[in-house]
Write a protein that holds these residues in place. Structure first.
Motif, PDB file in Angstrom:
ATOM      1  N   SER A 179      -9.343  -1.033   7.700  1.00 10.27           N
ATOM      2  CA  SER A 179      -7.908  -1.238   7.568  1.00 10.27           C
ATOM      3  C   SER A 179      -7.273   0.016   6.984  1.00 10.27           C
ATOM      4  CB  SER A 179      -7.681  -2.440   6.647  1.00 10.27           C
ATOM      5  OG  SER A 179      -6.332  -2.561   6.315  1.00 10.27           O
ATOM      6  N   LYS A 213      -4.957  -5.501  -0.600  1.00  7.23           N
ATOM      7  CA  LYS A 213      -6.284  -5.005  -0.209  1.00  7.23           C
ATOM      8  C   LYS A 213      -6.836  -3.932  -1.155  1.00  7.23           C
ATOM      9  CE  LYS A 213      -5.550  -5.955   4.694  1.00  7.23           C
ATOM     10  NZ  LYS A 213      -4.085  -6.094   4.793  1.00  7.23           N
ATOM     11  N   VAL A 248     -13.274  -5.473  -0.550  1.00  7.47           N
ATOM     12  CA  VAL A 248     -11.825  -5.302  -0.616  1.00  7.47           C
ATOM     13  C   VAL A 248     -11.211  -6.642  -0.979  1.00  7.47           C
ATOM     14  CG1 VAL A 248      -9.762  -4.674   0.691  1.00  7.47           C
ATOM     15  CG2 VAL A 248     -11.939  -3.560   1.209  1.00  7.47           C
ATOM     16  N   MET A 292      -7.791  -8.998   7.475  1.00  4.32           N
ATOM     17  CA  MET A 292      -8.403  -7.916   8.247  1.00  4.32           C
ATOM     18  C   MET A 292      -8.999  -8.398   9.568  1.00  4.32           C
ATOM     19  SD  MET A 292      -9.664  -5.818   4.921  1.00  4.32           S
ATOM     20  CE  MET A 292     -10.728  -4.517   5.491  1.00  4.32           C
ATOM     21  N   ASP A 321      -8.864  -9.838  -1.363  1.00  2.00           N
ATOM     22  CA  ASP A 321      -8.052 -10.574  -0.391  1.00  2.00           C
ATOM     23  C   ASP A 321      -7.229 -11.653  -1.092  1.00  2.00           C
ATOM     24  OD1 ASP A 321      -7.213 -11.282   2.227  1.00  2.00           O
ATOM     25  OD2 ASP A 321      -8.607 -12.961   2.237  1.00  2.00           O
ATOM     26  N   GLN A 336      -4.319   2.123   5.033  1.00  2.87           N
ATOM     27  CA  GLN A 336      -3.405   1.828   3.932  1.00  2.87           C
ATOM     28  C   GLN A 336      -2.506   3.021   3.659  1.00  2.87           C
ATOM     29  OE1 GLN A 336      -4.105  -0.683   1.147  1.00  2.87           O
ATOM     30  NE2 GLN A 336      -5.919  -1.597   2.000  1.00  2.87           N
ATOM     31  N   ARG A 355     -14.694  -3.959   4.818  1.00  2.00           N
ATOM     32  CA  ARG A 355     -15.482  -4.962   4.090  1.00  2.00           C
ATOM     33  C   ARG A 355     -16.828  -5.183   4.739  1.00  2.00           C
ATOM     34  NH1 ARG A 355     -10.922  -8.949   4.152  1.00  2.00           N
ATOM     35  NH2 ARG A 355      -9.865  -8.547   2.192  1.00  2.00           N
ATOM     36  N   TYR A 398     -13.550 -13.687   1.792  1.00  4.20           N
ATOM     37  CA  TYR A 398     -13.598 -12.234   2.035  1.00  4.20           C
ATOM     38  C   TYR A 398     -14.869 -11.602   1.495  1.00  4.20           C
ATOM     39  CZ  TYR A 398     -11.759 -11.817  -2.786  1.00  4.20           C
ATOM     40  OH  TYR A 398     -11.561 -11.882  -4.140  1.00  4.20           O
TER      41      TYR A 398
END
Ligand code: SF4
Lengths: 110, 731
Positions: free
Chosen positions: B484, B60, B53, B156, B55, B486, B498, B476
């Motif tokens: 996370s 994201k 993902v 995250m 960063d 969204q 991730r 990341y």
């Protein structure tokens, strides 16, 4: 600027008269302590897959929290409530009411 | 800029100053990691593909890393990721350089010279962790636990910093949000009861004020707006600058700064007086139309025209066009609203126009958050410390501050004053207020007033440069992170996570590990007694097939309801309706409806400075990326030709720009792309840290010039209240 001064004065005068929005309706308690006490005493059962329904401040509106607390002796867990000090209940109320779903700062996480 | 040149420390000199030989390497003195080999003929067969993902900004976006021999060769978008519409932007593509850039922090570094002098020595992780634990203990005992402040960026793993702060017992947690968006958040929360997600894909008409969506990307809004426009939607942009969004718009009005509220009130005036608003919707779902009708009466388009520099007939026409396209029409809520001292009320005026259009919870309008179903992870019961002060250090200084976000500006003032109580420790992760907070001199003073400052980052940011202890973070692409959730309106309600795509370089570590280790040393181990896998399992417990989808597709979708979410439900406001008239504000002595106050005149040679992004850098976290620095190697001061002529400034001349906060030296870009009363420069340059080799010595620092007023309701930084003078540098 003048307006901000007026707001500050208004807020101060409300506090002085013991009539602030917060004081009038739940702000008497310490919300931070209430969060701790809520987690310690209530969340034991009121969790996901717990003994009682999952709860967080945003499960209810401010009015609903008020009603709940007013009728605490009728709740299934009234016996548990009875064990708490009055000050603790006020703190828990300050947390739940202060972060209710229709409050200015609804709780973010459960 | 002034600071760097006056001290006269060259990069080479800095490295010498850095003391121990290891330290020179650690701040970017030549030791580089492996390099991607793609330049010579592309990726050879046999690479592996791994989801991660991005960063490089807060969006994201899901991505696929192509890895060969343990080295990332290339980052591609994940075509299954609908929120970005399968896109990875320029910054996202440059993410490889975050991992392999020569300026990575490599080991823990301890300051050995004066703060800000740039002298550090390499220490071991054990030493670093012991030192942190000792300071958490000492400062907690001496000043109470609230004497340690925490600040974490949009990351995250930031949740673990907040968890640590709570378990340790400090209320003083800050984020970047009070320098960005909380005024807008407050305004929409106090109107609709939640912060909406615009349904850009299906909209027919957008008025965009104070947002630059084709440069400052927000997914899926940026992509969906482009598609909507291809499908015939109209975009009207109000901006004192000719941004790329303005360039792509159907219409651009160079509105006078700080007058957006006048424009919106006049739109409301037309909608109401011409009976164009959605009467059924307003009657059923809103509160306060009678009061609003009376309130907007004097706010005619003719009146607004004088305020905004937009002709009355245009305002009237836009109002009519909005109404004709409604409910698939909107005033775009925007994101960053750290502009003015009344930004909450300004954004309230945006929200009120949306309510009049009846676009809430309907296609092409503003949608509510969809159900994602991601859990909060592993719960914990933080202790309560009776000796702590009552509240946050910034409490009570703005009327309706968010208690979890606080206000960087007001907290900084309180730390400097030492009131209501001293704060002497500061832990920062993945954030760089030295560049992002207005009035850098005050940030320097605050950091200087601290007894112990720790910064964790991937490179020697200016904030790290001012710290006592600097910890090397994993990037990341090297990290395992929690899941996370969204929100993307019609695109998705989804979850991403991730896993590391390559092994971490050097001695870099994740902040989760650091918090866990320090907690263990402080006897708080029980709060971090789990692995990230266990945390994720708990997060995903309610989502059947969640982990499988994440492993298979890099994203989990919840096909939850998008429109009509509020049918039969109350709005989460005081009146339980959409509040045109805010009854809580009225009770608190705030204006229940936005009241316009005209901007103070700037006077001769005084111009307003505005901030804004472009599409290749995300403020200070990506400027030092060697790939992106090629696109934006430095910044310039945008100044209108009329004003430049008066001041005898030519394109490319060195100028000084000065406010009551500070002064910088910068090259001028003389351009019609800004108003005569407005200047602009990009954020994140004029760095103090020579550890940022790609940008050190380039451009000027806007944070040094921006003044730090604040939105009185939320404490949001009010950066556009900055008045500057500009002059040509003496030859
Ligand atoms: S918008 Fe660009 S920088 Fe931001 S997360 Fe997506 S790809 Fe990365």
């Amino acid at each position: 600027m003048l307006k901000r001064t007026i707001v500050v004065l208004l807020v101060l005068s409300f506090i002085g008269a013991g009539l602030s929005l917060a004081l009038a309706s739940g702000g008497k308690g310490n919300s931070r302590k209430g969060k701790y006490l809520y987690r310690k005493n209530c969340r034991v059962c009121h969790v996901q897959n717990g003994k009682a329904k999952e709860l967080s401040p945003i499960s209810k509106t401010q009015a609903q929290w008020k009603t709940t607390f007013a009728a605490q002796d009728k709740l299934p867990c009234a016996a548990e409530w009875a064990k708490l000090k009055e000050k603790d209940i006020t703190d828990i109320y300050a947390y739940l009411w202060g972060h209710a779903k229709d409050s200015p700062s609804p709780a973010k996480c459960k | 800029m002034a600071q760097t040149s006056s001290r006269g420390i060259s990069r080479r000199g800095f490295l010498k100053l850095a003391g121990a030989a290891g330290a020179a390497a650690a701040v970017g003195g030549g030791v580089t990691g492996p390099r991607p080999a793609q330049a010579a003929g592309g990726i050879k067969p046999g690479f592996t593909s791994k989801y991660s993902v991005c960063d490089m900004c807060f969006n994201k976006c899901s991505l696929i890393a192509r890895v060969q021999d343990g080295v990332i060769q290339k980052l591609d978008p994940n075509p299954k990721f609908l929120k970005s519409r399968g896109m990875l932007c320029a910054k996202g593509n440059a993410g490889v350089e975050q991992v392999y850039g020569a300026d990575r922090l490599k080991y823990p570094l301890l300051r050995v010279g004066e703060r800000g002098e740039g002298k550090f020595k390499r220490i071991s992780w054990d030493q670093a962790l012991d030192l942190m634990a000792a300071n958490f203990k000492k400062i907690g005992e001496q000043y109470t636990r609230c004497g340690f402040m925490f600040m974490a960026g949009s990351d995250m793993q930031s949740t673990f910093v907040h968890r640590f702060a709570e378990a340790y017992g400090s209320y003083n947690t800050l984020s970047h949000e009070s320098m960005c968006l909380i005024a807008g958040t407050r305004a929409f929360l106090d109107t609709f009861g939640e912060v909406p997600i615009p349904d850009m894909l299906y909209t027919k008409y957008v008025v965009m004020a104070g947002a630059n969506r084709f440069e400052s990307l927000v997914t899926p809004d940026s992509m969906d707006l482009m598609t909507a426009m291809k499908n015939g939607a109209k975009l009207v942009v109000l901006d004192p600058r000719y941004t790329k969004t303005a360039a792509k718009a159907d219409e651009w009005f160079a509105i006078k700064p700080r007058t957006d509220m006048a424009f919106m009130l006049a739109i409301a005036h037309v909608l109401i007086t011409e009976n164009l608003y959605d009467k059924k919707f307003v009657a059923a779902k809103t509160y306060g139309i009678e009061q609003l009708t009376k309130h907007v009466k004097p706010y005619t388009p003719q009146w607004a025209a004088e305020q905004c520099d937009i002709p009355a007939e245009e305002i009237q026409r836009i109002a009519r066009e909005l109404a004709a396209a409604a409910p698939a029409a909107m005033v775009y809520p925007g994101r960053r609203s750290s502009n003015y001292t009344d930004s909450t009320q300004i954004r309230r005026s945006y929200a009120i126009v949306n309510a009049l259009l009846g676009n809430w919870d309907r296609p092409g309008g503003l949608t509510a958050a969809r159900v994602v179903g991601l859990g909060g992870g592993i719960p914990f019961e933080a202790p309560f410390y009776e000796d702590n002060p009552e509240d946050r250090i910034d409490a009570g200084k703005a009327t309706l501050m968010f208690p979890e976000e606080g206000s960087f500006k007001l907290a900084r003032d309180a730390v400097l004053e030492g009131k209501p109580y001293p704060v002497k420790g500061f832990f920062l992760y993945h954030t760089n207020p030295m560049q992002t907070a207005a009035n850098r001199s005050k940030t320097v003073a605050m950091l200087n007033s601290m007894e112990f400052v720790v910064t964790m980052d991937i490179h020697m940011s200016d904030t790290a440069y001012m710290a006592d202890l600097v910890l090397p973070s994993q990037t990341y692409l090297e990290r395992q992170d929690p899941c996370s959730a969204q929100q993307g309106s019609s695109a998705c309600a989804c979850v991403v996570m991730r896993d590391p795509v390559v092994a971490p370089l050097y001695e870099s570590k994740p902040v989760f590990w650091v918090m866990q280790q320090v907690a263990g040393r402080l006897g708080m181990g029980e709060y971090f007694d789990f692995t990230i896998e266990q945390f994720r399992d708990k997060q995903l417990a309610g989502l059947t097939g969640g982990m499988d989808a994440l492993k298979r597709d890099g994203v989990y979708y919840n096909p939850s309801k998008l429109y009509g979410v509020y049918e039969g439900k109350i709005y989460k406001t005081k009146s339980h309706k959409i509040e045109l008239f805010n009854s809580r504000y009225a009770e608190m002595g705030l204006e229940p409806m936005p009241v316009y106050t005209p901007p103070k005149p700037g006077g001769f040679a005084r111009m307003r400075m505005v901030v804004g992004r472009n599409a290749v850098i995300t403020q200070s976290s990506s400027q030092n990326n060697a790939l992106l620095a090629k696109f934006q190697p430095t910044n310039h001061l945008w100044i209108h030709p009329e004003r430049a002529q008066e001041l005898d400034i030519k394109d490319g001349d060195w100028v000084w720009v000065k406010s009551k906060a500070g002064k910088q030296r910068i090259k001028a870009k003389v351009t019609y792309e800004t108003r005569p009363d407005t200047v602009y420069m990009a954020t994140g340059f004029g760095v103090l840290s020579p550890g940022l080799a790609n940008i050190y010595g380039k451009g000027a620092c806007i944070a040094q010039v921006l003044t730090d007023e604040f939105d009185s309701i939320t404490g949001n930084m009010a950066m556009h209240e900055t008045w500057v003078r500009v002059g040509k540098e003496a030859a």
